[in-house]
Motif scaffolding. Structure first.
Motif, PDB file in Angstrom:
ATOM      1  N   ARG A  27     -72.416 -18.266-157.907  1.00  0.00           N
ATOM      2  CA  ARG A  27     -72.215 -16.942-158.522  1.00  0.00           C
ATOM      3  C   ARG A  27     -70.962 -16.262-157.971  1.00  0.00           C
ATOM      4  O   ARG A  27     -70.171 -15.691-158.727  1.00  0.00           O
ATOM      5  CB  ARG A  27     -73.431 -16.031-158.258  1.00  0.00           C
ATOM      6  CG  ARG A  27     -74.627 -16.314-159.113  1.00  0.00           C
ATOM      7  CD  ARG A  27     -75.673 -15.216-159.000  1.00  0.00           C
ATOM      8  NE  ARG A  27     -76.069 -14.911-157.638  1.00  0.00           N
ATOM      9  CZ  ARG A  27     -77.048 -15.532-156.970  1.00  0.00           C
ATOM     10  NH1 ARG A  27     -77.718 -16.511-157.552  1.00  0.00           N
ATOM     11  NH2 ARG A  27     -77.354 -15.169-155.747  1.00  0.00           N
ATOM     12  N   ARG A  31     -67.669 -15.313-160.202  1.00  0.00           N
ATOM     13  CA  ARG A  31     -67.208 -13.926-160.252  1.00  0.00           C
ATOM     14  C   ARG A  31     -65.743 -13.820-159.827  1.00  0.00           C
ATOM     15  O   ARG A  31     -64.940 -13.161-160.485  1.00  0.00           O
ATOM     16  CB  ARG A  31     -68.083 -13.037-159.376  1.00  0.00           C
ATOM     17  CG  ARG A  31     -67.661 -11.565-159.421  1.00  0.00           C
ATOM     18  CD  ARG A  31     -68.746 -10.643-158.935  1.00  0.00           C
ATOM     19  NE  ARG A  31     -69.881 -10.587-159.813  1.00  0.00           N
ATOM     20  CZ  ARG A  31     -69.947  -9.819-160.909  1.00  0.00           C
ATOM     21  NH1 ARG A  31     -68.923  -9.083-161.255  1.00  0.00           N
ATOM     22  NH2 ARG A  31     -71.021  -9.805-161.649  1.00  0.00           N
ATOM     23  N   ASP A  35     -62.868 -12.820-162.482  1.00  0.00           N
ATOM     24  CA  ASP A  35     -62.133 -11.587-162.161  1.00  0.00           C
ATOM     25  C   ASP A  35     -60.639 -11.868-162.089  1.00  0.00           C
ATOM     26  O   ASP A  35     -59.824 -11.127-162.637  1.00  0.00           O
ATOM     27  CB  ASP A  35     -62.596 -11.006-160.822  1.00  0.00           C
ATOM     28  CG  ASP A  35     -63.803 -10.102-160.940  1.00  0.00           C
ATOM     29  OD1 ASP A  35     -64.124  -9.658-162.060  1.00  0.00           O
ATOM     30  OD2 ASP A  35     -64.441  -9.849-159.893  1.00  0.00           O
ATOM     31  N   HIS A  40     -63.495 -10.577-167.947  1.00  0.00           N
ATOM     32  CA  HIS A  40     -64.620  -9.690-167.668  1.00  0.00           C
ATOM     33  C   HIS A  40     -65.664  -9.681-168.783  1.00  0.00           C
ATOM     34  O   HIS A  40     -66.838  -9.425-168.525  1.00  0.00           O
ATOM     35  CB  HIS A  40     -64.108  -8.270-167.406  1.00  0.00           C
ATOM     36  CG  HIS A  40     -63.079  -8.225-166.331  1.00  0.00           C
ATOM     37  ND1 HIS A  40     -63.385  -8.360-165.002  1.00  0.00           N
ATOM     38  CD2 HIS A  40     -61.726  -8.112-166.402  1.00  0.00           C
ATOM     39  CE1 HIS A  40     -62.275  -8.307-164.285  1.00  0.00           C
ATOM     40  NE2 HIS A  40     -61.251  -8.171-165.108  1.00  0.00           N
ATOM     41  N   LEU A  43     -68.184 -12.419-167.944  1.00  0.00           N
ATOM     42  CA  LEU A  43     -68.553 -12.573-166.542  1.00  0.00           C
ATOM     43  C   LEU A  43     -70.066 -12.551-166.310  1.00  0.00           C
ATOM     44  O   LEU A  43     -70.609 -13.447-165.660  1.00  0.00           O
ATOM     45  CB  LEU A  43     -67.867 -11.497-165.700  1.00  0.00           C
ATOM     46  CG  LEU A  43     -67.854 -11.760-164.209  1.00  0.00           C
ATOM     47  CD1 LEU A  43     -66.602 -11.178-163.590  1.00  0.00           C
ATOM     48  CD2 LEU A  43     -69.069 -11.188-163.535  1.00  0.00           C
ATOM     49  N   ASP A  44     -70.757 -11.560-166.821  1.00  0.00           N
ATOM     50  CA  ASP A  44     -72.196 -11.439-166.557  1.00  0.00           C
ATOM     51  C   ASP A  44     -72.972 -12.635-167.093  1.00  0.00           C
ATOM     52  O   ASP A  44     -73.829 -13.185-166.400  1.00  0.00           O
ATOM     53  CB  ASP A  44     -72.755 -10.144-167.143  1.00  0.00           C
ATOM     54  CG  ASP A  44     -72.261  -8.909-166.394  1.00  0.00           C
ATOM     55  OD1 ASP A  44     -71.875  -9.031-165.217  1.00  0.00           O
ATOM     56  OD2 ASP A  44     -72.259  -7.820-166.996  1.00  0.00           O
ATOM     57  N   ALA A  45     -72.677 -13.038-168.321  1.00  0.00           N
ATOM     58  CA  ALA A  45     -73.400 -14.175-168.910  1.00  0.00           C
ATOM     59  C   ALA A  45     -73.107 -15.463-168.156  1.00  0.00           C
ATOM     60  O   ALA A  45     -74.025 -16.239-167.852  1.00  0.00           O
ATOM     61  CB  ALA A  45     -73.028 -14.332-170.386  1.00  0.00           C
ATOM     62  N   GLU A  47     -72.064 -15.839-165.048  1.00  0.00           N
ATOM     63  CA  GLU A  47     -72.649 -15.759-163.710  1.00  0.00           C
ATOM     64  C   GLU A  47     -74.157 -16.041-163.758  1.00  0.00           C
ATOM     65  O   GLU A  47     -74.683 -16.825-162.962  1.00  0.00           O
ATOM     66  CB  GLU A  47     -72.376 -14.377-163.125  1.00  0.00           C
ATOM     67  CG  GLU A  47     -72.781 -14.227-161.687  1.00  0.00           C
ATOM     68  CD  GLU A  47     -72.452 -12.851-161.137  1.00  0.00           C
ATOM     69  OE1 GLU A  47     -72.299 -12.769-159.916  1.00  0.00           O
ATOM     70  OE2 GLU A  47     -72.344 -11.871-161.909  1.00  0.00           O
ATOM     71  N   LEU A  48     -74.850 -15.433-164.700  1.00  0.00           N
ATOM     72  CA  LEU A  48     -76.295 -15.630-164.845  1.00  0.00           C
ATOM     73  C   LEU A  48     -76.634 -17.078-165.186  1.00  0.00           C
ATOM     74  O   LEU A  48     -77.469 -17.711-164.532  1.00  0.00           O
ATOM     75  CB  LEU A  48     -76.845 -14.706-165.937  1.00  0.00           C
ATOM     76  CG  LEU A  48     -78.309 -14.930-166.328  1.00  0.00           C
ATOM     77  CD1 LEU A  48     -79.232 -14.586-165.175  1.00  0.00           C
ATOM     78  CD2 LEU A  48     -78.647 -14.118-167.567  1.00  0.00           C
ATOM     79  N   TYR A 119     -78.031 -16.907-174.469  1.00  0.00           N
ATOM     80  CA  TYR A 119     -76.746 -16.285-174.155  1.00  0.00           C
ATOM     81  C   TYR A 119     -75.528 -17.185-174.322  1.00  0.00           C
ATOM     82  O   TYR A 119     -74.410 -16.678-174.410  1.00  0.00           O
ATOM     83  CB  TYR A 119     -76.763 -15.711-172.733  1.00  0.00           C
ATOM     84  CG  TYR A 119     -77.657 -14.512-172.623  1.00  0.00           C
ATOM     85  CD1 TYR A 119     -77.238 -13.275-173.092  1.00  0.00           C
ATOM     86  CD2 TYR A 119     -78.929 -14.621-172.080  1.00  0.00           C
ATOM     87  CE1 TYR A 119     -78.068 -12.171-173.016  1.00  0.00           C
ATOM     88  CE2 TYR A 119     -79.762 -13.521-171.996  1.00  0.00           C
ATOM     89  CZ  TYR A 119     -79.324 -12.294-172.460  1.00  0.00           C
ATOM     90  OH  TYR A 119     -80.137 -11.210-172.388  1.00  0.00           O
TER      91      TYR A 119
END
Length: 152
Positions: A27, A31, A35, A40, A43-45, A47-48, A119
């Motif tokens: 993770r 990130r 970054d 961006h 990023l969330d998807a 990383e998860l 996702y």
């Protein structure tokens, strides 16, 4: 004089030990890389989903895992996780790719591959063999994000 613009494609690879902290390392790496490249929006998807796949390598395989992040020329981002276990779970195997059952609401696990299905824009997997002494043994699971499911 010719101006050369840097390519929007790149690849990062990381070898992860068979360790419960490997998902955290993955993770943090994802990130930092996203970054750095200004990605961006995914990023969330990423990383998860990366965390879910790396956690599964720790839970279901022995030995180290490999993580590879690749930015493709059309804006997609591909993430691959390789481990030593040859079985390819749904939804990464053959059709039907939507065969991941919903986990019971009181279950502590069983949601990770369903998250990939929800996702990621696309996903897949390849068996690399089942001989644990063979360097090519195991599997590679991958997913892509960055283009909507309705994009052509």
């Amino acid at each position: 004089m010719v101006t050369v613009s840097p390519s929007d494609t790149w690849t990062y690879a990381l070898r992860l030990p068979h360790d419960p902290r490997a998902a955290r390392v993955a993770r943090m790496t994802v990130r930092t890389v996203l970054d750095t490249h200004g990605r961006h929006e995914v990023l969330d998807a990423v990383e998860l989903l990366t965390s879910e796949l790396v956690t599964n390598t720790y839970l279901h395989a022995t030995g180290p895992a490999s993580l590879r992040l690749t930015a493709l020329a059309d804006g997609r981002l591909r993430v691959g996780v390789r481990d030593s276990h040859p079985r390819i779970p749904a939804p990464f195997g053959g059709p039907p790719r939507d065969s991941v059952p919903r986990a019971p609401t009181d279950a502590e696990g069983g949601r990770g591959l369903r998250l990939v299905q929800e996702y990621a824009d696309c996903w897949g997997g390849w068996s690399l063999g089942d001989n644990l002494l063979d360097r090519g043994a195991g599997k590679l699971l991958w997913f892509e994000v960055g283009r909507g499911r309705g994009s052509s």
